[in-house]
Design an enzyme around this catalytic site. Structure first.
Site, PDB file in Angstrom:
ATOM      1  N   HIS A  79      16.427 -37.659   5.925  1.00 14.43           N
ATOM      2  CA  HIS A  79      15.285 -37.761   6.849  1.00 14.43           C
ATOM      3  C   HIS A  79      13.985 -37.374   6.162  1.00 14.43           C
ATOM      4  O   HIS A  79      13.144 -36.714   6.759  1.00 14.43           O
ATOM      5  CB  HIS A  79      15.525 -36.883   8.080  1.00 14.43           C
ATOM      6  CG  HIS A  79      16.750 -37.289   8.846  1.00 14.43           C
ATOM      7  ND1 HIS A  79      16.868 -38.507   9.464  1.00 14.43           N
ATOM      8  CD2 HIS A  79      17.918 -36.647   9.059  1.00 14.43           C
ATOM      9  CE1 HIS A  79      18.059 -38.594  10.037  1.00 14.43           C
ATOM     10  NE2 HIS A  79      18.723 -37.480   9.796  1.00 14.43           N
ATOM     11  N   GLU A  95      17.817 -19.021   2.064  1.00 15.91           N
ATOM     12  CA  GLU A  95      17.697 -17.755   1.346  1.00 15.91           C
ATOM     13  C   GLU A  95      17.595 -17.990  -0.166  1.00 15.91           C
ATOM     14  O   GLU A  95      16.813 -17.335  -0.859  1.00 15.91           O
ATOM     15  CB  GLU A  95      18.892 -16.848   1.697  1.00 15.91           C
ATOM     16  CG  GLU A  95      18.977 -15.537   0.952  1.00 15.91           C
ATOM     17  CD  GLU A  95      17.764 -14.614   1.111  1.00 15.91           C
ATOM     18  OE1 GLU A  95      16.898 -14.908   1.937  1.00 15.91           O
ATOM     19  OE2 GLU A  95      17.689 -13.630   0.371  1.00 15.91           O
ATOM     20  N   ASN A 103      -3.536   3.247   4.578  1.00 18.36           N
ATOM     21  CA  ASN A 103      -2.714   2.040   4.716  1.00 18.36           C
ATOM     22  C   ASN A 103      -2.920   1.513   6.120  1.00 18.36           C
ATOM     23  O   ASN A 103      -3.037   2.301   7.055  1.00 18.36           O
ATOM     24  CB  ASN A 103      -1.215   2.370   4.579  1.00 18.36           C
ATOM     25  CG  ASN A 103      -0.845   2.753   3.175  1.00 18.36           C
ATOM     26  OD1 ASN A 103      -1.643   2.634   2.258  1.00 18.36           O
ATOM     27  ND2 ASN A 103       0.385   3.231   3.014  1.00 18.36           N
ATOM     28  N   GLY A 104      -2.904   0.212   6.281  1.00 19.69           N
ATOM     29  CA  GLY A 104      -3.066  -0.353   7.624  1.00 19.69           C
ATOM     30  C   GLY A 104      -4.378  -1.114   7.722  1.00 19.69           C
ATOM     31  O   GLY A 104      -5.020  -1.419   6.717  1.00 19.69           O
ATOM     32  N   GLU A 139      10.203 -16.482  -4.592  1.00 16.99           N
ATOM     33  CA  GLU A 139       9.694 -15.114  -4.714  1.00 16.99           C
ATOM     34  C   GLU A 139       9.571 -14.658  -6.156  1.00 16.99           C
ATOM     35  O   GLU A 139       8.584 -14.045  -6.526  1.00 16.99           O
ATOM     36  CB  GLU A 139      10.626 -14.131  -3.980  1.00 16.99           C
ATOM     37  CG  GLU A 139      10.479 -14.136  -2.478  1.00 16.99           C
ATOM     38  CD  GLU A 139      11.461 -13.186  -1.811  1.00 16.99           C
ATOM     39  OE1 GLU A 139      11.064 -12.497  -0.865  1.00 16.99           O
ATOM     40  OE2 GLU A 139      12.643 -13.137  -2.221  1.00 16.99           O
ATOM     41  N   ARG A 193       6.646  -1.525  -3.997  1.00 18.50           N
ATOM     42  CA  ARG A 193       6.217  -2.004  -2.687  1.00 18.50           C
ATOM     43  C   ARG A 193       5.173  -3.110  -2.796  1.00 18.50           C
ATOM     44  O   ARG A 193       4.892  -3.791  -1.829  1.00 18.50           O
ATOM     45  CB  ARG A 193       5.657  -0.852  -1.870  1.00 18.50           C
ATOM     46  CG  ARG A 193       6.706   0.198  -1.530  1.00 18.50           C
ATOM     47  CD  ARG A 193       6.077   1.391  -0.891  1.00 18.50           C
ATOM     48  NE  ARG A 193       5.498   1.064   0.383  1.00 18.50           N
ATOM     49  CZ  ARG A 193       6.070   1.296   1.558  1.00 18.50           C
ATOM     50  NH1 ARG A 193       7.241   1.865   1.602  1.00 18.50           N
ATOM     51  NH2 ARG A 193       5.476   0.966   2.679  1.00 18.50           N
ATOM     52  N   TRP A 195      -2.925  -2.901  -1.533  1.00 16.88           N
ATOM     53  CA  TRP A 195      -2.588  -4.325  -1.465  1.00 16.88           C
ATOM     54  C   TRP A 195      -3.692  -4.942  -0.628  1.00 16.88           C
ATOM     55  O   TRP A 195      -3.778  -4.673   0.574  1.00 16.88           O
ATOM     56  CB  TRP A 195      -1.215  -4.484  -0.811  1.00 16.88           C
ATOM     57  CG  TRP A 195      -0.602  -5.840  -0.885  1.00 16.88           C
ATOM     58  CD1 TRP A 195       0.145  -6.357  -1.902  1.00 16.88           C
ATOM     59  CD2 TRP A 195      -0.631  -6.856   0.141  1.00 16.88           C
ATOM     60  NE1 TRP A 195       0.572  -7.621  -1.586  1.00 16.88           N
ATOM     61  CE2 TRP A 195       0.113  -7.958  -0.346  1.00 16.88           C
ATOM     62  CE3 TRP A 195      -1.202  -6.949   1.400  1.00 16.88           C
ATOM     63  CZ2 TRP A 195       0.286  -9.120   0.384  1.00 16.88           C
ATOM     64  CZ3 TRP A 195      -1.022  -8.109   2.132  1.00 16.88           C
ATOM     65  CH2 TRP A 195      -0.289  -9.191   1.630  1.00 16.88           C
ATOM     66  N   LYS A 235       7.149  -5.212  -0.749  1.00 17.28           N
ATOM     67  CA  LYS A 235       8.498  -4.946  -0.266  1.00 17.28           C
ATOM     68  C   LYS A 235       8.505  -4.754   1.238  1.00 17.28           C
ATOM     69  O   LYS A 235       9.404  -5.183   1.942  1.00 17.28           O
ATOM     70  CB  LYS A 235       9.035  -3.686  -0.961  1.00 17.28           C
ATOM     71  CG  LYS A 235      10.448  -3.293  -0.571  1.00 17.28           C
ATOM     72  CD  LYS A 235      11.449  -4.270  -1.109  1.00 17.28           C
ATOM     73  CE  LYS A 235      12.867  -3.967  -0.700  1.00 17.28           C
ATOM     74  NZ  LYS A 235      13.704  -5.184  -0.806  1.00 17.28           N
ATOM     75  N   CYS A 250       0.821  -1.203   0.000  1.00 18.82           N
ATOM     76  CA  CYS A 250       0.000   0.000   0.000  1.00 18.82           C
ATOM     77  C   CYS A 250       0.863   1.265   0.000  1.00 18.82           C
ATOM     78  O   CYS A 250       1.793   1.404   0.773  1.00 18.82           O
ATOM     79  CB  CYS A 250      -0.933   0.077   1.188  1.00 18.82           C
ATOM     80  SG  CYS A 250      -2.149  -1.200   1.250  1.00 18.82           S
ATOM     81  N   LYS A 258      14.546 -16.830  -2.550  1.00 22.89           N
ATOM     82  CA  LYS A 258      14.707 -15.996  -3.766  1.00 22.89           C
ATOM     83  C   LYS A 258      14.015 -16.664  -4.941  1.00 22.89           C
ATOM     84  O   LYS A 258      13.334 -16.015  -5.717  1.00 22.89           O
ATOM     85  CB  LYS A 258      16.192 -15.799  -4.108  1.00 22.89           C
ATOM     86  CG  LYS A 258      16.985 -14.884  -3.219  1.00 22.89           C
ATOM     87  CD  LYS A 258      16.702 -13.416  -3.365  1.00 22.89           C
ATOM     88  CE  LYS A 258      15.601 -12.949  -2.492  1.00 22.89           C
ATOM     89  NZ  LYS A 258      15.749 -12.709  -1.112  1.00 22.89           N
TER      90      LYS A 258
HETATM   91  C1  G6P Z   1       8.916  -8.896   2.810  1.00 22.31           C
HETATM   92  C2  G6P Z   1       9.851  -8.767   1.635  1.00 22.31           C
HETATM   93  C3  G6P Z   1      11.123  -9.561   1.903  1.00 22.31           C
HETATM   94  C4  G6P Z   1      11.756  -9.096   3.196  1.00 22.31           C
HETATM   95  C5  G6P Z   1      10.782  -9.171   4.373  1.00 22.31           C
HETATM   96  C6  G6P Z   1      11.322  -8.462   5.607  1.00 22.31           C
HETATM   97  O1  G6P Z   1       8.464 -10.210   2.914  1.00 22.31           O
HETATM   98  O2  G6P Z   1       9.237  -9.225   0.451  1.00 22.31           O
HETATM   99  O3  G6P Z   1      12.040  -9.359   0.843  1.00 22.31           O
HETATM  100  O4  G6P Z   1      12.873  -9.877   3.471  1.00 22.31           O
HETATM  101  O5  G6P Z   1       9.564  -8.512   4.032  1.00 22.31           O
HETATM  102  O6  G6P Z   1      11.490  -7.114   5.299  1.00 22.31           O
HETATM  103  P1  G6P Z   1      12.360  -6.107   6.144  1.00 22.31           P
HETATM  104  O7  G6P Z   1      12.126  -4.769   5.536  1.00 22.31           O
HETATM  105  O8  G6P Z   1      11.840  -6.193   7.549  1.00 22.31           O
HETATM  106  O9  G6P Z   1      13.782  -6.544   6.063  1.00 22.31           O
END
Ligand code: G6P
Length: 624
Positions: free
Chosen positions: A519, A496, A100-101, A503, A27, A74, A619, A2, A500
């Site tokens: 396992h 990680e 937003n919120g 995502e 975002r 969003w 984001k 948002c 990636k």
């Molecule tokens: C969202 C983003 C991720 C990020 C996470 C934490 O899920 O898509 O890429 O790692 O938030 O975000 P921050 O700003 O707290 O690091």
């Protein structure tokens, strides 16, 4: 997640609002809209879909006016439809609001107004309920239309305050009223809102990057601030009606910093920025003389740091993976027991903690709702809670007892890349600092500094692997998923790398400690599901080799990320071998993650995905 942009000035509002929304596109959102006062008309355009769709709608019949508000939504309450897109209106249709919120008690407020009988709601959103509530209080506070404008302004601000006092939940809001010329109202609690101060024009935005092209003077509003904004002045007060304190700060980056330049995607640009961002995370923080790190922002004396007996690292998503590496690094370098907690779990769990526990909340944006919740809960319970943030004006940065800034520059790509390597670098600085106060010798401290200082050049070297990684991505472009495995410092890299891939390619991916293969996960192994092993030349290489053999015995393709002489040992067994520079174990993750960021990137491009704006993702996740 948002976005809000508001404008009041002398220029046409529509292009400024649209431009601001475009800058917030990264975002994550699923619908967008604007409301502009054009003469005595409140003009609105809104639709589900992309800002480009909104642009077309506006292009057909552009509202002409010099103040207005806009939003990217969003979806939380109600689907992503034209009706649910913001702005929303009050019962009179004269007041437009973006939000937003989450208004948690919206149903109770809605039921009350429905009982009164004058309210018809056209959307499923909590925001529309707030618009009606503010409008209702405003209308009942004076004979509508007959009050002098100045009086209407203070009445509107009073109505906003009165409505927000009834609200349970979080909000960043901006609103306009058709009968009150050149006037915006904004307020925040839990969702960021910044006031951009210009010459003969002022702005509201949920993120300063929306307005940095127009002004670098900003007031970061605090929770419970209400701001009344005109062309040439603004006034900040609290929801309770007290005068608000504020500071005008200079935004630390420029419009240039948030441009893509020659890169096709922000994500690729940010991957390539890592030699510099890792250097910036260390800049001025390493002392060759004392063979340690200096982290003044922690605001802790040497005695206090020496008294730390336990560390809790918390965050979400990629930041949590950096925390997991931090656990290995801090325990190895400093011997301080360290635990990692999902912020979303930690904030609601009654974890036994001791007085000498130090909490670090790790967050690129500094606005992630769960990480902020974990920070607040830690402080409520009396623990010293520090922030590791990139966004200097963020709520976590402001509410923590101290911390370390990443100084990575704006990260626009939704999939975090450079913030991750900065976070891991900062974990190493913390490990070095605490270690040197305990058992690490000067020569050990020196060796750690050398390893850290070598990183930027080694990252440059690693980035040269991009063509090889692109070829591997092409080779595996038709697979349905990938498995990732690593041990010790590189186990979190498996997590990680899988994140990636999920995502930005939307492929199935899982990360596990290599030894967990037998396992259960081994049941998944088959010729069309590649396994990526992060197996550098370290103390557990031969253990990783055993696991690679187990996959190969079941005809699973193997891609290995390795270093040093280990490439030769893998030559006859792995299908693809990517060799990164050799480095001590605790810094290897900063290098091993890079080919994996590139692998996800190239695969996503190969599959035609929207790399910088992946579906359903945001984001900065400001809801729980
Ligand atoms: C969202 C983003 C991720 C990020 C996470 C934490 O899920 O898509 O890429 O790692 O938030 O975000 P921050 O700003 O707290 O690091």
């Amino acid at each position: 997640m948002c976005g809000i942009v508001g404008y009041v000035g002398r220029s046409e509002a529509a292009p400024i609002l649209l431009d601001g929304l475009r800058r917030l596109e990264y975002r994550g959102y699923d619908s967008a809209g604007v409301a502009i006062i054009a003469g005595d008309q409140l003009e609105t355009r809104k639709c589900a879909g992309r800002i480009a769709d909104l642009g077309k709608l506006i292009g057909k019949d552009t509202p002409v006016g010099t103040y207005g508000i806009s939003h990217t939504r969003w979806a939380t309450h109600g689907k992503a439809t034209d009706q649910n897109a913001h702005p929303h209106f009050d019962a009179s249709g004269k007041l437009a609001l973006v939000h937003n919120g989450v208004i948690e008690n919206y149903q109770a407020l809605k039921d009350d107004m429905l009982r009164e009988g004058n309210h018809v709601f056209v959307s499923e959103t909590d925001t529309e309920v707030l618009a009606h509530l503010i409008g209702k209080i405003y209308d009942s506070s004076g004979a509508n239309g007959s009050t002098p404008p100045q009086n209407s302004k203070s009445r509107l601000v009073a109505a906003v305050r009165a409505a927000l006092q009834q609200v349970i939940g979080t909000y960043g809001i901006a609103l306009v009223h058709r009968d009150i010329p050149d006037f915006l109202v904004g307020a925040r609690r839990g969702s960021p809102l910044v006031l951009g101060v210009g010459k003969d024009e002022n702005f509201l935005a949920s993120d300063v990057s929306a307005i940095v092209a127009y002004t670098r003077d900003a007031v970061y509003l605090n929770d419970f601030d209400v701001v009344a904004v005109e062309r040439d002045k603004f006034e900040i007060s609290s929801v309770a009606g007290e005068g608000g304190k504020y500071e005008v700060s200079k935004v630390e980056f420029t419009d240039e910093d948030i441009k893509k330049g020659d890169y096709p995607h922000y994500m690729l640009k940010e991957i390539y920025e890592q030699p510099g961002s890792v250097r910036d995370a260390m800049r001025g923080r390493l002392s060759h003389e004392e063979c340690t790190a200096k982290l003044g922002g922690l605001e802790m004396t040497a005695a206090e740091l020496r008294d730390v007996r336990r560390i809790v690292l918390t965050g979400c998503g990629t930041a949590l993976h950096a925390a997991r590496i931090g656990e290995y690094i801090i325990e190895q370098l400093a011997g301080v027991p360290t635990e990692v907690e999902f912020a979303s779990e930690f904030r609601h769990r009654n974890t036994p903690m001791t007085r000498d526990t130090l909490v670090f909340a790790i967050s690129q944006s500094g606005e992630t709702a769960d990480t902020l919740g974990a920070l607040r809960e830690s402080r409520r319970k009396g623990y010293r809670a520090l922030g590791i943030c990139n966004n200097v004006a963020s709520t976590i940065a402001r509410e923590s007892d101290g911390g370390v800034y990443m100084h990575a520059g704006p990260e626009i790509g939704v999939a975090a890349t450079k913030s991750f390597t900065s976070q891991v670098t900062i974990m190493a600085l913390i490990g070095l600092l605490l270690g040197r106060m305990r058992h690490l010798s000067t020569s050990e401290g020196s060796a750690i500094i050398d390893a850290l200082e070598a990183l930027p050049a080694q990252i440059e070297e690693t980035l040269k692997l991009t063509d090889q990684v692109r070829a591997i991505a092409k080779k595996y472009a038709s697979v349905n998923g990938m498995l990732f495995f690593g041990r010790q410092f590189n186990y979190p890299i498996a997590l990680e790398a899988a994140l990636k891939l999920k995502e930005i390619t939307y492929l199935f991916a899982e990360g596990h400690p290599s030894a967990e293969l037998k396992h259960g996960i081994i049941a998944l192994v088959r010729p069309d599901l590649p396994s990526v092993f992060i197996a550098p030349d370290d103390a557990v290489f031969s253990k990783n080799m055993n696991n690679i053999e187990q996959v190969k015995a079941r005809k699973g393709p193997v891609i290995a990320i390795t270093s040093g002489a280990c490439g030769e040992r893998l030559a006859n067994i792995a299908d693809d071998i990517i060799t990164i520079p050799s480095a001590p174990e605790f810094v290897t993750p900063v290098l091993s993650v890079i080919p994996l960021q590139l692998l996800a990137y190239h695969l996503a491009v190969e599959l035609g995905r929207d790399v910088d704006k992946p579906r359903n993702l945001a984001k900065s996740v400001t809801v729980e």
